[in-house]
Design an enzyme around this catalytic site. Structure first.
Site, PDB file in Angstrom:
ATOM      1  N   HIS A  41      -7.526  -4.482  11.952  1.00  0.00           N
ATOM      2  CA  HIS A  41      -7.176  -5.754  11.325  1.00  0.00           C
ATOM      3  C   HIS A  41      -5.660  -5.874  11.270  1.00  0.00           C
ATOM      4  O   HIS A  41      -4.930  -5.003  11.743  1.00  0.00           O
ATOM      5  CB  HIS A  41      -7.846  -5.902   9.955  1.00  0.00           C
ATOM      6  CG  HIS A  41      -7.545  -4.797   8.982  1.00  0.00           C
ATOM      7  ND1 HIS A  41      -6.268  -4.510   8.538  1.00  0.00           N
ATOM      8  CD2 HIS A  41      -8.357  -3.892   8.373  1.00  0.00           C
ATOM      9  CE1 HIS A  41      -6.325  -3.509   7.683  1.00  0.00           C
ATOM     10  NE2 HIS A  41      -7.572  -3.094   7.583  1.00  0.00           N
ATOM     11  N   HIS A  48      -3.395  -2.885  10.201  1.00  0.00           N
ATOM     12  CA  HIS A  48      -3.063  -1.897  11.235  1.00  0.00           C
ATOM     13  C   HIS A  48      -2.019  -2.462  12.189  1.00  0.00           C
ATOM     14  O   HIS A  48      -1.108  -1.780  12.630  1.00  0.00           O
ATOM     15  CB  HIS A  48      -4.311  -1.520  12.047  1.00  0.00           C
ATOM     16  CG  HIS A  48      -5.487  -1.091  11.214  1.00  0.00           C
ATOM     17  ND1 HIS A  48      -6.643  -1.824  11.133  1.00  0.00           N
ATOM     18  CD2 HIS A  48      -5.679  -0.015  10.428  1.00  0.00           C
ATOM     19  CE1 HIS A  48      -7.509  -1.220  10.332  1.00  0.00           C
ATOM     20  NE2 HIS A  48      -6.947  -0.115   9.886  1.00  0.00           N
ATOM     21  N   CYS A  69     -13.754   9.823  -4.051  1.00  0.00           N
ATOM     22  CA  CYS A  69     -14.089   8.493  -3.509  1.00  0.00           C
ATOM     23  C   CYS A  69     -14.395   8.651  -2.032  1.00  0.00           C
ATOM     24  O   CYS A  69     -13.543   9.058  -1.252  1.00  0.00           O
ATOM     25  CB  CYS A  69     -12.964   7.482  -3.706  1.00  0.00           C
ATOM     26  SG  CYS A  69     -13.344   5.913  -2.877  1.00  0.00           S
ATOM     27  N   CYS A  95     -12.249   6.477   0.258  1.00  0.00           N
ATOM     28  CA  CYS A  95     -10.872   6.956   0.478  1.00  0.00           C
ATOM     29  C   CYS A  95     -10.849   8.331   1.136  1.00  0.00           C
ATOM     30  O   CYS A  95      -9.818   8.744   1.644  1.00  0.00           O
ATOM     31  CB  CYS A  95     -10.104   7.097  -0.823  1.00  0.00           C
ATOM     32  SG  CYS A  95      -9.817   5.585  -1.712  1.00  0.00           S
ATOM     33  N   CYS A 118     -12.371   3.981  -8.501  1.00  0.00           N
ATOM     34  CA  CYS A 118     -11.327   4.174  -7.496  1.00  0.00           C
ATOM     35  C   CYS A 118     -10.358   2.990  -7.550  1.00  0.00           C
ATOM     36  O   CYS A 118     -10.786   1.838  -7.530  1.00  0.00           O
ATOM     37  CB  CYS A 118     -11.950   4.264  -6.102  1.00  0.00           C
ATOM     38  SG  CYS A 118     -10.737   4.018  -4.796  1.00  0.00           S
ATOM     39  N   HIS A 140     -10.894   0.900  -4.220  1.00  0.00           N
ATOM     40  CA  HIS A 140     -12.200   0.350  -3.850  1.00  0.00           C
ATOM     41  C   HIS A 140     -13.016  -0.167  -5.020  1.00  0.00           C
ATOM     42  O   HIS A 140     -14.049  -0.802  -4.825  1.00  0.00           O
ATOM     43  CB  HIS A 140     -13.004   1.405  -3.074  1.00  0.00           C
ATOM     44  CG  HIS A 140     -12.365   1.777  -1.782  1.00  0.00           C
ATOM     45  ND1 HIS A 140     -11.603   2.917  -1.634  1.00  0.00           N
ATOM     46  CD2 HIS A 140     -12.335   1.120  -0.609  1.00  0.00           C
ATOM     47  CE1 HIS A 140     -11.153   2.951  -0.384  1.00  0.00           C
ATOM     48  NE2 HIS A 140     -11.568   1.884   0.245  1.00  0.00           N
ATOM     49  N   LYS A 164      -6.521  -9.876  -1.751  1.00  0.00           N
ATOM     50  CA  LYS A 164      -6.612  -8.643  -0.996  1.00  0.00           C
ATOM     51  C   LYS A 164      -7.650  -8.826   0.118  1.00  0.00           C
ATOM     52  O   LYS A 164      -8.714  -9.385  -0.103  1.00  0.00           O
ATOM     53  CB  LYS A 164      -7.025  -7.489  -1.927  1.00  0.00           C
ATOM     54  CG  LYS A 164      -6.901  -6.157  -1.243  1.00  0.00           C
ATOM     55  CD  LYS A 164      -7.190  -4.972  -2.159  1.00  0.00           C
ATOM     56  CE  LYS A 164      -7.308  -3.724  -1.281  1.00  0.00           C
ATOM     57  NZ  LYS A 164      -7.451  -2.495  -2.044  1.00  0.00           N
ATOM     58  N   LYS A 205     -13.778  -7.083   3.521  1.00  0.00           N
ATOM     59  CA  LYS A 205     -14.924  -7.606   4.258  1.00  0.00           C
ATOM     60  C   LYS A 205     -15.775  -8.493   3.353  1.00  0.00           C
ATOM     61  O   LYS A 205     -16.287  -9.516   3.790  1.00  0.00           O
ATOM     62  CB  LYS A 205     -15.761  -6.448   4.806  1.00  0.00           C
ATOM     63  CG  LYS A 205     -15.253  -5.955   6.160  1.00  0.00           C
ATOM     64  CD  LYS A 205     -16.285  -5.089   6.852  1.00  0.00           C
ATOM     65  CE  LYS A 205     -15.814  -3.648   6.886  1.00  0.00           C
ATOM     66  NZ  LYS A 205     -16.709  -2.758   7.614  1.00  0.00           N
TER      67      LYS A 205
HETATM   68 ZN   LIG Z   1     -11.462   4.588  -2.779  1.00  0.00          ZN
END
Ligand SMILES: [Zn+2]
Length: 506
Positions: free
Chosen positions: A18, A21, A126, A129, A143, A146, A298, A301
């Site tokens: 995405h 990156h 997590c 992560c 987390c 997330h 943020k 998906k």
């Molecule tokens: Zn995480």
């Protein structure tokens, strides 16, 4: 000391590429292209990170064998970088046999040095992560990235004695004369790392007992390498570590590791500690860029607002996409991309300013100089344009891409202003010779601008070069120019060329 080895992090193949990156990779590409023009020998590395729980789960969810799954996603990264004209010299994959050998070699060295010990780990992990979190790091027990509850995991595994390196790391960061001195940018990030190092530094687990999709530890095959340790070694395996010692000596240490700020600790603490432990030099500079949101939110998906590099390229072209990413906000700071701002910026800067300047200048050469680059003597405009462009050299050393692009636009503004002021269309009635002199100044200035466009606009710069009637090698000319800017000149009499608008208005 003429080499420059720079890296992006390797991207985790649990998801396709995405704009996040792409942001890091395009920044790295601009620097790689820039330093090549400066006559440095550049090695630009990127790649994919392919082991770990998350990959194994993603592969299973797609009903695929993990390797087949990695092959597929890794290919998408390589395709995306082609679509953005990324000039990486190598693409490393952590499932390659050479990388696996390098990881095992380095781990064995760490084991032999006695900096790894066996212990029991229990912590909150997590899975998204791929890392354990301390209670302080979790937000409301979730987390921080997330917003999902971590899993409590407990197992016997191996630890790196990170605590032993705490003082040495602090000294390496803060003392310029330390043999392993390295720089962390921006300074805010550097201060965070120093602050954390001054507190308790925990030893860090480097293996997992339960996961098959990873690199087995060389001394205990029941354990696989923690994915972060595995990934960090890519910077060495890509240059032939450990077998190709001359090549490693040629390129190591890395001159610049580039990444987003969430993985700074791995690169400024764990990675240098591993290197120090085995007596290898540490990277010279680590730069962490900020986070960004898309339309104020943020990217995720679930939100359905993930921007793929290909979508941007489709809308704005390769060079437009690159420009929009790097000009939006300072590299290193947090920012926001919005669809409206992108369109406005594209039209204002690229279509109306840079693109328009090039096409109107060439049209006037066509009209008033029989389509041939005119001869002239005046260099006042080119001199002023070079003054506008000169700061780019320092700005790129400091990764101030938005300032460098601003300088480029300032130079375009100056030439546009000069044309307005001299009004060749009026002057033509009085003195055809004076018009030629004006357009000579404009053409020479455009040539200077092209040289500075090369790193940012890999597709457009060669086109402008061609349309200016230049037939010799643009990059060779640019290298000669940067070596000796006073050599800037433009052979007269060459026929300019026409083509479609370089940055068509949206
Ligand atoms: Zn995480």
């Amino acid at each position: 000391m003429n080499k420059f080895f720079l890296t992006t992090p390797i991207y985790y193949v649990n998801d396709v590429p995405h704009i996040g990156h792409a942001y890091t990779t395009v920044a790295c590409d601009v620097l790689a292209r820039w330093y090549r023009l400066q006559g440095r020998e550049v090695f630009f590395l990127t790649g994919t990170d392919e082991h770990g729980t998350k990959i194994a789960r993603a592969a299973a969810a797609h009903n695929k064998d993990p390797q087949a799954y990695c092959d597929e996603i890794s290919a998408q990264y390589q395709q995306s970088w082609k679509e953005l004209s990324i000039s990486n010299d190598a693409f490393i994959r952590t499932t390659s046999p050479a990388h696996i050998r390098a990881v095992q070699h380095l781990l064995k060295l760490l084991w032999d040095k006695g900096v790894i010990f066996q212990g029991r780990y229990q912590g909150k992990y997590c899975v998204q992560c791929e890392r354990f979190y301390t209670d302080e790091e979790l937000i409301g027990g979730l987390c921080p990235d997330h917003r999902i509850p971590p899993e409590v995991q407990s197992e016997d595994n191996y630890f790196l004695r990170l605590s032993h390196f705490k003082d040495d790391l602090l000294n390496a960061i803060t003392q310029e004369d330390h043999p392993n001195h390295f720089k962390i940018y921006p300074l805010e990030r550097r201060n965070e790392v120093i602050g954390k190092l001054k507190q308790d530094v925990n030893d860090v687990s480097i293996s997992r007992a339960t996961l098959a999709w990873g690199i087995p530890l060389p001394w205990d095959r029941s354990q696989t390498t923690y994915v972060w340790v595995d990934a960090l070694v890519n910077y060495l395996s890509a240059i032939g570590y450990p077998d190709d010692k001359p090549r490693v000596d040629q390129w190591w240490p890395a001159d610049l590791h580039l990444m987003a700020k969430d993985i700074l600790w791995f690169h400024t603490v764990i990675w240098p500690a591993m290197l120090m432990a085995v007596g290898l030099p540490v990277p010279k500079k680590v730069f962490a860029h900020g986070f960004f949101t898309v339309n104020g939110q943020k990217m995720s998906k679930n939100m359905g607002n993930v921007v793929r590099p290909g979508e941007l390229v489709k809308e704005y072209g390769i060079d437009g996409a690159r420009y929009l990413m790097l000009s939006a906000f300072p590299f290193g700071a947090d920012g926001d991309f919005t669809a409206d701002t992108m369109k406005t910026t594209y039209n204002a800067a690229l279509a109306n300013k840079l693109g328009n300047l090039i096409s109107r200048a060439l049209n006037m050469v066509d009209k008033y100089c029989e389509g041939k680059v005119p001869t002239g003597t005046g260099r006042t405009l080119a001199q002023a344009v070079l003054e506008d462009l000169k700061p780019i050299e320092v700005q790129l050393d400091h990764l101030q891409f938005h300032l460098a692009l601003g300088a480029l636009m300032a130079a375009a503004d100056r030439v546009n202003g000069f044309i307005e002021n001299k009004a060749p269309w009026k002057l033509a009635k009085e003195s055809p010779e004076a018009v030629k002199e004006v357009l000579w100044e404009v053409s020479l200035s455009l040539k200077a601008i092209v040289f500075y466009m090369i790193p940012f606009f890999p597709e457009t710069a060669p086109l402008v070069w061609q349309r200016l009637g230049q037939t010799d090698d643009m990059k060779a000319r640019a290298r000669a120019f940067f070596d000796k800017p006073s050599s800037l000149d433009l052979p007269a009499g060459q026929a300019i060329q026409h083509g479609v608008p370089l940055f068509p208005r949206k």
